[in-house]
Design a protein around this motif. Structure first.
Motif, PDB file in Angstrom:
ATOM      1  N   MET A   1     -38.383 -26.990  30.827  1.00 54.84           N
ATOM      2  CA  MET A   1     -38.233 -27.973  31.914  1.00 54.84           C
ATOM      3  C   MET A   1     -39.180 -27.609  33.044  1.00 54.84           C
ATOM      4  SD  MET A   1     -34.777 -29.163  33.933  1.00 54.84           S
ATOM      5  CE  MET A   1     -34.469 -27.549  34.625  1.00 54.84           C
ATOM      6  N   LYS A   2     -40.135 -28.494  33.318  1.00 52.40           N
ATOM      7  CA  LYS A   2     -41.147 -28.217  34.329  1.00 52.40           C
ATOM      8  C   LYS A   2     -40.681 -28.705  35.686  1.00 52.40           C
ATOM      9  CE  LYS A   2     -46.039 -28.750  35.366  1.00 52.40           C
ATOM     10  NZ  LYS A   2     -47.333 -29.327  34.933  1.00 52.40           N
ATOM     11  N   ASN A   3     -40.789 -27.853  36.693  1.00 57.61           N
ATOM     12  CA  ASN A   3     -40.383 -28.213  38.040  1.00 57.61           C
ATOM     13  C   ASN A   3     -41.602 -28.333  38.940  1.00 57.61           C
ATOM     14  OD1 ASN A   3     -37.683 -28.089  37.281  1.00 57.61           O
ATOM     15  ND2 ASN A   3     -37.490 -25.949  37.859  1.00 57.61           N
ATOM     16  N   ASN A   4     -41.513 -29.208  39.915  1.00 61.24           N
ATOM     17  CA  ASN A   4     -42.542 -29.355  40.932  1.00 61.24           C
ATOM     18  C   ASN A   4     -41.898 -29.314  42.301  1.00 61.24           C
ATOM     19  OD1 ASN A   4     -45.040 -29.521  39.604  1.00 61.24           O
ATOM     20  ND2 ASN A   4     -44.628 -31.618  38.964  1.00 61.24           N
ATOM     21  N   LEU A   5     -42.685 -28.952  43.310  1.00 59.49           N
ATOM     22  CA  LEU A   5     -42.194 -28.931  44.679  1.00 59.49           C
ATOM     23  C   LEU A   5     -42.544 -30.246  45.350  1.00 59.49           C
ATOM     24  CD1 LEU A   5     -43.207 -25.310  45.740  1.00 59.49           C
ATOM     25  CD2 LEU A   5     -40.965 -26.121  44.969  1.00 59.49           C
ATOM     26  N   TYR A   6     -41.578 -30.807  46.067  1.00 62.19           N
ATOM     27  CA  TYR A   6     -41.761 -32.075  46.752  1.00 62.19           C
ATOM     28  C   TYR A   6     -41.404 -31.913  48.226  1.00 62.19           C
ATOM     29  CZ  TYR A   6     -42.178 -34.351  42.214  1.00 62.19           C
ATOM     30  OH  TYR A   6     -42.600 -34.719  40.971  1.00 62.19           O
ATOM     31  N   LEU A   7     -42.308 -32.368  49.075  1.00 68.59           N
ATOM     32  CA  LEU A   7     -42.030 -32.417  50.504  1.00 68.59           C
ATOM     33  C   LEU A   7     -41.230 -33.684  50.758  1.00 68.59           C
ATOM     34  CD1 LEU A   7     -42.502 -31.393  53.436  1.00 68.59           C
ATOM     35  CD2 LEU A   7     -44.561 -32.819  53.464  1.00 68.59           C
ATOM     36  N   THR A   8     -40.034 -33.536  51.339  1.00 67.95           N
ATOM     37  CA  THR A   8     -39.201 -34.702  51.623  1.00 67.95           C
ATOM     38  C   THR A   8     -39.390 -35.122  53.074  1.00 67.95           C
ATOM     39  OG1 THR A   8     -37.293 -33.278  52.090  1.00 67.95           O
ATOM     40  CG2 THR A   8     -37.498 -34.158  49.857  1.00 67.95           C
ATOM     41  N   LEU A   9     -39.329 -36.413  53.293  1.00 62.42           N
ATOM     42  CA  LEU A   9     -39.610 -36.965  54.609  1.00 62.42           C
ATOM     43  C   LEU A   9     -38.869 -38.275  54.803  1.00 62.42           C
ATOM     44  CD1 LEU A   9     -41.958 -39.383  53.919  1.00 62.42           C
ATOM     45  CD2 LEU A   9     -43.182 -37.274  53.356  1.00 62.42           C
ATOM     46  N   TYR A  16     -37.992 -40.099  51.278  1.00 64.26           N
ATOM     47  CA  TYR A  16     -39.047 -40.110  50.273  1.00 64.26           C
ATOM     48  C   TYR A  16     -39.444 -38.680  49.937  1.00 64.26           C
ATOM     49  CZ  TYR A  16     -39.663 -45.104  51.303  1.00 64.26           C
ATOM     50  OH  TYR A  16     -39.464 -46.451  51.473  1.00 64.26           O
ATOM     51  N   GLY A  17     -40.063 -38.528  48.775  1.00 63.02           N
ATOM     52  CA  GLY A  17     -40.597 -37.236  48.374  1.00 63.02           C
ATOM     53  C   GLY A  17     -42.021 -37.405  47.880  1.00 63.02           C
ATOM     54  N   ILE A  18     -42.898 -36.464  48.238  1.00 68.85           N
ATOM     55  CA  ILE A  18     -44.289 -36.479  47.778  1.00 68.85           C
ATOM     56  C   ILE A  18     -44.605 -35.098  47.218  1.00 68.85           C
ATOM     57  CG2 ILE A  18     -45.115 -35.936  50.105  1.00 68.85           C
ATOM     58  CD1 ILE A  18     -47.055 -38.114  47.640  1.00 68.85           C
ATOM     59  N   LEU A  98     -37.891 -30.036  42.165  1.00 64.16           N
ATOM     60  CA  LEU A  98     -37.287 -31.048  41.314  1.00 64.16           C
ATOM     61  C   LEU A  98     -37.934 -31.014  39.937  1.00 64.16           C
ATOM     62  CD1 LEU A  98     -37.341 -34.065  43.826  1.00 64.16           C
ATOM     63  CD2 LEU A  98     -35.433 -32.508  43.379  1.00 64.16           C
ATOM     64  N   SER A  99     -37.146 -31.268  38.929  1.00 65.71           N
ATOM     65  CA  SER A  99     -37.679 -31.355  37.572  1.00 65.71           C
ATOM     66  C   SER A  99     -38.003 -32.806  37.251  1.00 65.71           C
ATOM     67  CB  SER A  99     -36.670 -30.810  36.561  1.00 65.71           C
ATOM     68  OG  SER A  99     -35.510 -31.638  36.518  1.00 65.71           O
ATOM     69  N   PHE A 100     -38.985 -32.991  36.368  1.00 65.47           N
ATOM     70  CA  PHE A 100     -39.344 -34.349  35.962  1.00 65.47           C
ATOM     71  C   PHE A 100     -38.146 -35.067  35.351  1.00 65.47           C
ATOM     72  CE2 PHE A 100     -43.816 -32.592  35.651  1.00 65.47           C
ATOM     73  CZ  PHE A 100     -44.275 -33.309  36.748  1.00 65.47           C
ATOM     74  N   GLU A 101     -37.282 -34.318  34.684  1.00 64.08           N
ATOM     75  CA  GLU A 101     -36.134 -34.929  34.021  1.00 64.08           C
ATOM     76  C   GLU A 101     -35.171 -35.580  35.007  1.00 64.08           C
ATOM     77  OE1 GLU A 101     -37.417 -32.076  33.360  1.00 64.08           O
ATOM     78  OE2 GLU A 101     -37.871 -32.015  31.218  1.00 64.08           O
ATOM     79  N   LYS A 102     -35.199 -35.119  36.262  1.00 64.37           N
ATOM     80  CA  LYS A 102     -34.280 -35.681  37.265  1.00 64.37           C
ATOM     81  C   LYS A 102     -34.822 -36.945  37.923  1.00 64.37           C
ATOM     82  CE  LYS A 102     -31.888 -31.412  38.542  1.00 64.37           C
ATOM     83  NZ  LYS A 102     -31.536 -30.480  39.650  1.00 64.37           N
ATOM     84  N   ILE A 103     -36.099 -37.256  37.670  1.00 69.93           N
ATOM     85  CA  ILE A 103     -36.709 -38.434  38.284  1.00 69.93           C
ATOM     86  C   ILE A 103     -36.486 -39.627  37.368  1.00 69.93           C
ATOM     87  CG2 ILE A 103     -38.840 -39.472  39.143  1.00 69.93           C
ATOM     88  CD1 ILE A 103     -39.891 -36.692  39.705  1.00 69.93           C
ATOM     89  N   SER A 104     -35.664 -40.557  37.812  1.00 76.97           N
ATOM     90  CA  SER A 104     -35.344 -41.739  37.026  1.00 76.97           C
ATOM     91  C   SER A 104     -36.295 -42.868  37.386  1.00 76.97           C
ATOM     92  CB  SER A 104     -33.896 -42.175  37.286  1.00 76.97           C
ATOM     93  OG  SER A 104     -33.642 -43.429  36.675  1.00 76.97           O
ATOM     94  N   THR A 105     -36.834 -43.521  36.373  1.00 75.47           N
ATOM     95  CA  THR A 105     -37.712 -44.675  36.614  1.00 75.47           C
ATOM     96  C   THR A 105     -36.930 -45.981  36.633  1.00 75.47           C
ATOM     97  OG1 THR A 105     -38.186 -44.796  34.235  1.00 75.47           O
ATOM     98  CG2 THR A 105     -39.716 -43.538  35.605  1.00 75.47           C
TER      99      THR A 105
END
Length: 366
Positions: A1-9, A16-18, A98-105
């Motif tokens: 499971m790949k995770n990325n860091l997102y700055l929330t604002l 939002y997260g970027i 956040l992991s990609f798996e948690k991002i719902s399209t």
């Protein structure tokens, strides 16, 4: 499971997260100069150390009205490949992993975000419930059409060649500096005269070339609270920001050691600095409690905080002052000094001293 860091604002009333891979820097809202015939959503340009930076308001791009701008707004500088863009936001929050798996399209847009469905598709990649709804933004180059990017770059290049700065009005035409200020801030029509002076000062500083700035005299801090007191923590020592969900108490430990928590398989000890810094008893963990994961010389611990006000505050070390004598509730020996943050006194923590000399180590283990 790949995770990325997102700055929330925060933008308008939504979160939002970027992806932080696109984030270069953050600074307070300066004066912007507007130009006619720009792509929809571009609200102006700012001279950032000699390079012209276009600034976008996502409120307009998404199809709904932009709220009034405020001095507390910020601009996040984003870079995607060779394209650099400033994004105006209302508030910067923590960085979340956040992991990609948690991002719902499968997006369940609020009614207000359905104004321009195509803009939503171009700009919003998905949504995360963590526990609030966070709209994950696409890479910045997708926010504009190719023709719009070319237009923005053309305008930026034109302004660059014209030796543009944010205040190219000939100030010799008037001796009334206040009248001159009133001619500006077109993008911020409701700004008071005092607010416009602040905006101008910020823009004046931003357009200074790199060679005129001593970047060794700046430090980036995370700004947190403990019992209504503001503290700054060197961001180089901050690994991440987390929410505390479950902590297991450790028997026979000092009161400042709250317990252990499982952070994605890593056992992390959680500590409370209130007793050390404020001479106050530790407080219990409640749902939604936050912590900053700090690493110093191989020592890693989660430090309980009240609120996280800022994650990328740029501190000019020349503005660090001695701790005011009127403040006697702070343990000065663990602070490197004080400065002003939004007109309030903020103490800068000496994290190495706290971790290595503050009695946090028990039997060589935190």
């Amino acid at each position: 499971m790949k995770n990325n860091l997102y700055l929330t604002l925060s933008l308008n009333k939504y979160l939002y997260g970027i992806n932080t891979v696109y984030v270069e820097e953050v600074f307070n809202l300066p004066e912007l100069t507007t130009i006619s015939e720009v792509p929809h959503g571009i609200i102006g340009f700012v001279n950032l150390r000699g390079k012209i930076l276009p600034v976008i308001d996502l409120n307009l791009k998404l199809g709904y009205l932009s709220p009034d701008y405020r001095l507390t707004d910020s601009i996040v500088v984003l870079k995607c490949e060779d394209f650099q863009l400033g994004m105006i936001v209302n508030q910067i929050h923590e960085i979340r992993e956040l992991s990609f798996e948690k991002i719902s399209t499968d997006l369940n847009y609020p009614r207000e975000l359905l104004v321009d469905q195509q803009a939503n598709i171009n700009m919003i990649a998905g949504i995360v419930n963590f526990p609030d709804d966070i709209f994950i933004l696409n890479e910045p180059k997708q926010w504009l059409e190719d023709s719009e990017i070319k237009q923005v770059l053309s305008l930026s290049n034109y302004l660059q060649k014209e030796n543009y700065d944010n205040y190219n009005v000939d100030e010799t035409q008037t001796h009334d500096s206040e009248s001159l200020l009133l001619q500006k801030s077109i993008f911020y029509p409701n700004a008071t005269l005092e607010a416009r002076k602040v905006l101008k000062q910020r823009a004046d500083h931003l357009r200074l070339p790199t060679k005129n700035q001593d970047f060794q005299s700046f430090k980036t801090l995370a700004v947190i609270t403990l019992n209504d007191h503001l503290f700054g923590i060197d961001l180089e020592m901050v690994r991440e920001f987390v929410e505390i969900h479950q902590v297991t108490p450790i028997p026979c430990c000092p009161a400042h050691i709250i317990g252990n928590m499982n952070l994605r398989g890593e056992i992390l000890t959680v500590v409370d600095l209130r007793g050390l810094l404020l001479n106050l008893p530790p407080q219990g963990i409640v749902f939604g409690s936050k912590a900053i994961v700090i690493e110093v010389e191989g020592i890693v611990a989660g430090v309980i905080v009240g609120e996280i006000y800022d994650v990328m505050f740029s501190l000019n070390l020349q503005k660090v002052m001695a701790i005011p004598k009127t403040i006697n509730t702070i343990n000065e020996q663990y602070c490197q000094g004080a400065t002003l943050y939004n007109e309030k006194t903020m103490h800068i923590l000496d994290i190495p001293k706290i971790f290595l000399q503050g009695g946090l180590i028990v039997d060589e283990v935190i």
